[in-house]
Write a protein that holds these residues in place. Structure first.
Motif, PDB file in Angstrom:
ATOM      1  N   TYR A   1       0.844  -1.194   0.000  1.00 23.01           N
ATOM      2  CA  TYR A   1       0.000   0.000   0.000  1.00 23.01           C
ATOM      3  C   TYR A   1       0.883   1.248   0.000  1.00 23.01           C
ATOM      4  CZ  TYR A   1      -3.094  -3.694   1.578  1.00 23.01           C
ATOM      5  OH  TYR A   1      -3.778  -4.862   1.703  1.00 23.01           O
ATOM      6  N   ASP A   2       0.542   2.174   0.916  1.00 25.59           N
ATOM      7  CA  ASP A   2       1.288   3.417   0.956  1.00 25.59           C
ATOM      8  C   ASP A   2       2.557   3.294   1.813  1.00 25.59           C
ATOM      9  OD1 ASP A   2       1.580   5.920  -0.031  1.00 25.59           O
ATOM     10  OD2 ASP A   2       0.446   6.909   1.553  1.00 25.59           O
ATOM     11  N   GLY A   3       2.974   2.055   2.073  1.00 21.42           N
ATOM     12  CA  GLY A   3       4.250   1.797   2.738  1.00 21.42           C
ATOM     13  C   GLY A   3       5.177   1.029   1.810  1.00 21.42           C
ATOM     14  N   SER A   4       4.847   1.011   0.518  1.00 17.72           N
ATOM     15  CA  SER A   4       5.646   0.226  -0.431  1.00 17.72           C
ATOM     16  C   SER A   4       7.051   0.796  -0.595  1.00 17.72           C
ATOM     17  CB  SER A   4       4.944   0.162  -1.792  1.00 17.72           C
ATOM     18  OG  SER A   4       3.692  -0.489  -1.657  1.00 17.72           O
ATOM     19  N   GLY A   5       7.138   2.121  -0.648  1.00 21.10           N
ATOM     20  CA  GLY A   5       8.450   2.739  -0.770  1.00 21.10           C
ATOM     21  C   GLY A   5       9.315   2.403   0.446  1.00 21.10           C
ATOM     22  N   GLU A   6       8.708   2.481   1.613  1.00 14.41           N
ATOM     23  CA  GLU A   6       9.415   2.179   2.848  1.00 14.41           C
ATOM     24  C   GLU A   6       9.912   0.727   2.865  1.00 14.41           C
ATOM     25  OE1 GLU A   6      10.115   4.428   4.813  1.00 14.41           O
ATOM     26  OE2 GLU A   6      10.779   3.423   6.641  1.00 14.41           O
ATOM     27  N   PHE A   7       9.075  -0.197   2.433  1.00 15.20           N
ATOM     28  CA  PHE A   7       9.463  -1.606   2.418  1.00 15.20           C
ATOM     29  C   PHE A   7      10.626  -1.839   1.454  1.00 15.20           C
ATOM     30  CE2 PHE A   7       9.063  -6.135   1.397  1.00 15.20           C
ATOM     31  CZ  PHE A   7       8.866  -6.695   2.649  1.00 15.20           C
ATOM     32  N   ALA A   8      10.549  -1.225   0.283  1.00 22.40           N
ATOM     33  CA  ALA A   8      11.650  -1.354  -0.683  1.00 22.40           C
ATOM     34  C   ALA A   8      12.929  -0.768  -0.118  1.00 22.40           C
ATOM     35  CB  ALA A   8      11.281  -0.652  -2.000  1.00 22.40           C
TER      36      ALA A   8
END
Lengths: 311, 311, 311, 311
Positions: free
Chosen positions: A246-253
Motif C-alpha cells: 500500500y502506501d508503505g511500499s516505498g518504505e518496504f523497498a
C-alpha cells in the motif's frame, strides 16, 4: 547463496528477537475474528530454491492471509486473460491508502494496481468472468493448493462471513467501479469471491511454499513444471515491489529491498529472486496497515543474508 | 555475468534498432533550449563493474540531464545530513504527476519523495543550508565531476536561465513548501540552485560513469574509495526503483526491472546492481514525461543481458 | 409586487420564447425512462402567495422530479430529528459534481449538504430510521401530497426500478457512508427509499403548489397551517440557494438570484420569498446537470418580475 | 422597513451583548500586526438606505479589512473588463479552504471564485493590467475612498510589508496560476498590489458606508450617481452570498441570510439589499477563518430586523 545452516540460524535468532520486542503494532480490529488474534504470535519460514526449509516460532499456525491472496489471484487472472487484464487495472503505485476511493474518481473507475483493494476486486471480477462464485472460488483455492503443494489449505468461513457483513468500504469500491463498467459480474458475486479468497488461512510454511515459483523463474521447484513464464514471474515481483505494501511500499523497498505483499492479518510474503521465498507473520500492524514486526524481521533477514535486490 | 563482447554487441544492435524506429515520443517544449533538440538523437552507454565501456549512437554528446541530477543531489544531501533528511521529504511513490501540488496540501508541505520536483527542491534546500547559492552549486558540480571522474562537466547556463524565467510551477511548489516551513533558505536561493543543477549537461558516457558507485556497493570502481556505504547505495537504488520515473515508475519497474531515474531532457540513468551502470538518451518523451525510446532500449537491454533485479 | 396579469403575460411570453429556442441541452440518458423524454417539452408554472396561478406550456404534464424530492425529504427529516440531522450531513456547497465521492473520503463519510446525492441518501436514512422502507416511502409521499394539496401524486415505479438496477454510483456512496457509520439502516433499505422518492412524478403545477410553504414563511397559504417555522423555511431556502444546483449553484444564484433546486429530469423548483413559488420543466441539461432552458427561463422571469433576492 | 430608532436600539443591544461574551474565537496570528490586536474589540455600524447611521462599540476604529477588499477589487475589475473577467476566474463556491491550491490543479489554474485568495489575486492581476503596481494600487484606493465617501482611508504599510515577507502560500498560488497563463503581469507586481489592498485599514463606519451601493441597486445614495448597474450590484451580492465566507459560506447564508464578505482581520461587510449596509468587527476567528462574534452579531441583527433575504 548463503549456506542452509546460516539461514536456519538467522531465522531462529530473528524469531527469538522478535518474540521479545515490546513494540508490536496494533492488531486489526475491524472484524472480531482478526481482533481476537494474540499479538504475541510470531512466525517465520524461509524456503530456499533447493527446497530447504528454515522455520521458527509459530510458523505452522494458519492465519488469515487477507491481501496476500492478491498475489495468487493476480497470477491466476494473468493466466486467464493475459495482458488484457491491464485494461481493467493499472500497475502504478497508488500514493494513497489501501481503501482509498479518491483515485478511482480521478481515473474513471480504473484502479491503480492489482494490490490495492479496488484493484484486487477488479482482478477477482476477471477470474469470475462467466462462472458462478463457487466455481471461481474453487479455482482460486485449487491454484493456491497447487503452488503451495498442500491440499489441506482452506478458507476460514467465519472470517469471510464477517467481512461480508461489514465490508461496506469494499462494497463502495466495487459499486463505484461497476458504475464505470470496470466490473462485469454482479457486484455481489465479485465481492463474495473477493471476501472469501481474502479469508484463506495459511501458515508461514504454506505461504513460503506457495511463493517459490516467484523466486524460481516461474517454475515449481518441486516438479519443475512452469507455473508462469520467467518474464511473468519477474513482472509480478516488480508489482509486489512497487505496490505490495500500500502506501508503505516505498518504505518496504527502502528497508527490506525485496518484493513483498502484506495482509492485514499480519502476514507478509517476500521473494528473494533466485534465492528464497519467505513468509513472516506478526499480527500487529503499523500505520500503513502492514505487519510491524514482520517488516522489521524481513529487514534483518535480508541484510543478514545479503538478499536485497538493490545491490 | 555476460561477457563484455556480448554487451558491446547488444548495445550496438539496440542503438541501431532505436535509430530507425518511427515512434519517438514528443520532445519537451516548455523552454526553447530543450524544444530545439533533434528527436532523432539516440545515445546509449554501459559501464560494467570491471570498467569496460560499451557505447553506441550519440553517446558522447552532452544533453541536459534535468531530473537525473536529483540522484546526485539526494546522495550529496544524505552525506550532509544523514537520516535527518527524511524529516523534510518522504520516500513513497507519489501517485501523481511530477509537478503535482495536490499531495503537498494533503501532507502539510512535505513532498513524497526526493525525485518529484517538490522533493528535489527540498533536497536542494538541505544542500544549500548555510551557504551561498554559488557555493552550493559548486559543491554539487564538484560531486558530479568526482563520481563521473570527469572535470569537463559543466552547467548549461542558457538552460538554467530559461528555466528560471519560466519555472512558475516550481516556484509555486517552493513557495508552498516554504509556507509550511519545509524550506529554510530564501525561496529564490533554493530555486536558483535547483534550476542550475537540473541544467547540468552530460553525455551518456559521463552519466554511466557517474552511476558506477550505485552499481558497485557505493564504491568508486576506479579508486576503490567509498562514495556512500553499501546500505546507502542499496537504498538510493530502492528509491530510484519506486520513484524514479514519476507516475511511470511502476511501468518502468514492470518492463525494465532496474532502478532508474529519468529527466525531461530525454536521459535515463539505470543501475544493474553488481553488474553495470547504464545511461541512455532519446529526447522524445512519453505521456508520463519519461524518454520513450530510452525506456524501450533499457527494456531490451535488461532482458537480453538478464539484468532484471526481479529474477 | 407585480400584479397578477403581468405575471401571466410574462409566463406566457417566456414559455413561448423557450419553446422556439434551438439550444436545449442534453436529456439525461443513464436510464431509458429518462432518455426517451422529448427534449421539446417545456412547462412553467408560478403560484403567487395569493394563490393565483400562472401557467404555460406543458405545465400539467407530470415528469420525474428526481433531486427536487430532496427539498421535501430535507423538510421532513428536519421535522423528525431537528438540528440533530446536522451531525449526519453538512450544509456547505460541495465544490464538486453531484455524485462525487472524493469529498466523502476527505471528510470521514459526512456529506457536505443535503442536496448532493450522498447527502440526500443520508437524509433518507434519517427518515427511514426504525421503519420499513414501505412506511418511510409512504410518509414521504404523504408529505409531498400534503404540501402540494394534491392526492393524485404518485411514484413512477418503472423509473424507480430502473434506477435501482443501475444506480451503482449511488450504491457506492451509500456503502461508503455506511462504512463510516453515517448510515444506520441496511444500505438496501435506504437506497430503495431514495430511488423511489427520486422517482416521484409531478407536473409543474403540482411542484409550484408544493413549494408555496417556502415562499410563505413556512405556512400553507391555503389552510394557513404551519408546515415549518418561518426560520426553518428561510434556512431551507438558504441551503437551496447555496447548494441547490450542484456545482452550478453559484451560477444559478448569479443569474437567477432565487433559491432553487434542480433535478436531472429537467425540473427546477425556485422560490421567490414572499412572492411566489415557481416550477419549470425542460428536459435538456447543461454540463453541471441542471435544466438548461429551465435556468434561462427563470433568469428571464426573475429579472422581469424584479424577484431577485439580491436587490 | 424598520424605523431608525429600532435599528439604533438593536445595534446598541447586540454590541453590548457581544462585548460580554467569553467565546471570542482566535485572533489571526500569521503576522505580528494582526496577532497583537485585542480580541476584546467589537464594533458594529449600520447605514440604512436613507443614510441614517447606527453604530456601537469600536465602530470608529480602523482595522485591517483584509479579504473584504476583494469586494471592491471585484467591482473595480468588472468595471474595467466586464464579463471578460470570467475567463480568468469562476463564480462557484470552492468547497475548500481559503488558501487551497488543490482546486487550481484540478481546474487548470483557474480559481473558482473571486473571493478565495487565488481568485482575488487573479482579479488583482486584471486591475493591474498594463499599469505599474503603484498606479493600480492608487486606483483601488481611490475607488474605496469614493464609495465610502471618505478621503482619509489609507493602507497600513506595516501590515502590507509583513504579508509580503511571509505570504509564501499566496506566492505559491500566484506562481501556480502564472504557470497556467492565468496571470499576465509579473508575479511580484500582482502580489505586491494584492498584499497592499488587503492591508487597507477601515473602521466599521467607513466600511458600512462603502457597502451602500450594493444595498442600493448600484447607486451611491449620497450622490445618486451609479457605481455599477443594478444587475451588477445584484450579481456581486450573489457571489458574496455563495462565496463570501470561504468554506463557511453555507453556514453564513443559513444563519444570517445576507450576502457578506469576511476578512481575517475580523471584519465582515454584509448587505441587506434595499435596506442597509452593515459592517461588524470582532478580531477572533472561527475554524473557517471568519469572525466568530461578527457572524453571531449579524445573525442576531438580521433576525431582529427581519432582514434575511430568504423570507
Amino acid at each position: 547463496m548463503p549456506s542452509a545452516p546460516n539461514l536456519q540460524e538467522a531465522v531462529a535468532e530473528i524469531a527469538a528477537e522478535m518474540r521479545d520486542r515490546p513494540d508490536r503494532g496494533d492488531v486489526a480490529t475491524y472484524i472480531p475474528e482478526l481482533a481476537k488474534i494474540d499479538p504475541a504470535r510470531f512466525g517465520l519460514c524461509v524456503v530456499d530454491t533447493t527446497g530447504a526449509v528454515a522455520a521458527a516460532g509459530d510458523a505452522e499456525e494458519p492465519f488469515s492471509i487477507q491481501s496476500i491472496s492478491k498475489v495468487f489471484t493476480l497470477t491466476l487472472a494473468l493466466g486467464m486473460s493475459g495482458d488484457r487484464l491491464w485494461s481493467r487495472v493499472g500497475r502504478e503505485p497508488s500514493g494513497s491508502a489501501f481503501n482509498s476511493i479518491v483515485q478511482l474518481e480521478h481515473e474513471r473507475g480504473v484502479p491503480r494496481n492489482p494490490f490495492i483493494n479496488a484493484g484486487a476486486i477488479a482482478v477477482t471480477d476477471v477470474i469470475l468472468s462467466g462462472h458462478q462464485p463457487r466455481e471461481a472460488l474453487g479455482e482460486i483455492l485449487r491454484f493456491v493448493r497447487f503452488v503451495s503443494d498442500d491440499e489441506s489449505i482452506t478458507i476460514d468461513k467465519a472470517v469471510a462471513a464477517s467481512e461480508q457483513r461489514t465490508g461496506f468500504r469494499n462494497a463502495a469500491l466495487a459499486n463505484y467501479m461497476k458504475s464505470f463498467g470496470v466490473l462485469q459480474n454482479p457486484v455481489d458475486y465479485t465481492l463474495g469471491v473477493y471476501f472469501h479468497h481474502c479469508a484463506i488461512a495459511m501458515s508461514c510454511r504454506q505461504l513460503a511454499m506457495a511463493g517459490r515459483f516467484l523466486a524460481h523463474e516461474g517454475r515449481s521447484p518441486t516438479t519443475g513444471l512452469s507455473v508462469v513464464s520467467p518474464q511473468r514471474a519477474r513482472r509480478i515481483n516488480a508489482i509486489m515491489l512497487t505496490c505490495g505494501h500500500y502506501d508503505g511500499s516505498g518504505e518496504f523497498a527502502y528497508r527490506v529491498g525485496l518484493p513483498g505483499k502484506s495482509g492485514v492479518g499480519g502476514g507478509i510474503l517476500a521473494i528473494a529472486p533466485g534465492k528464497a521465498s519467505i513468509a513472516v507473520w506478526s499480527p500487529g500492524l503499523d500505520a500503513a496497515g502492514n505487519s510491524h514486526l514482520g517488516r522489521i524481521a524481513l529487514e534483518k533477514l535480508s541484510r543478514r543474508m545479503g538478499w536485497s535486490i538493490f545491490g
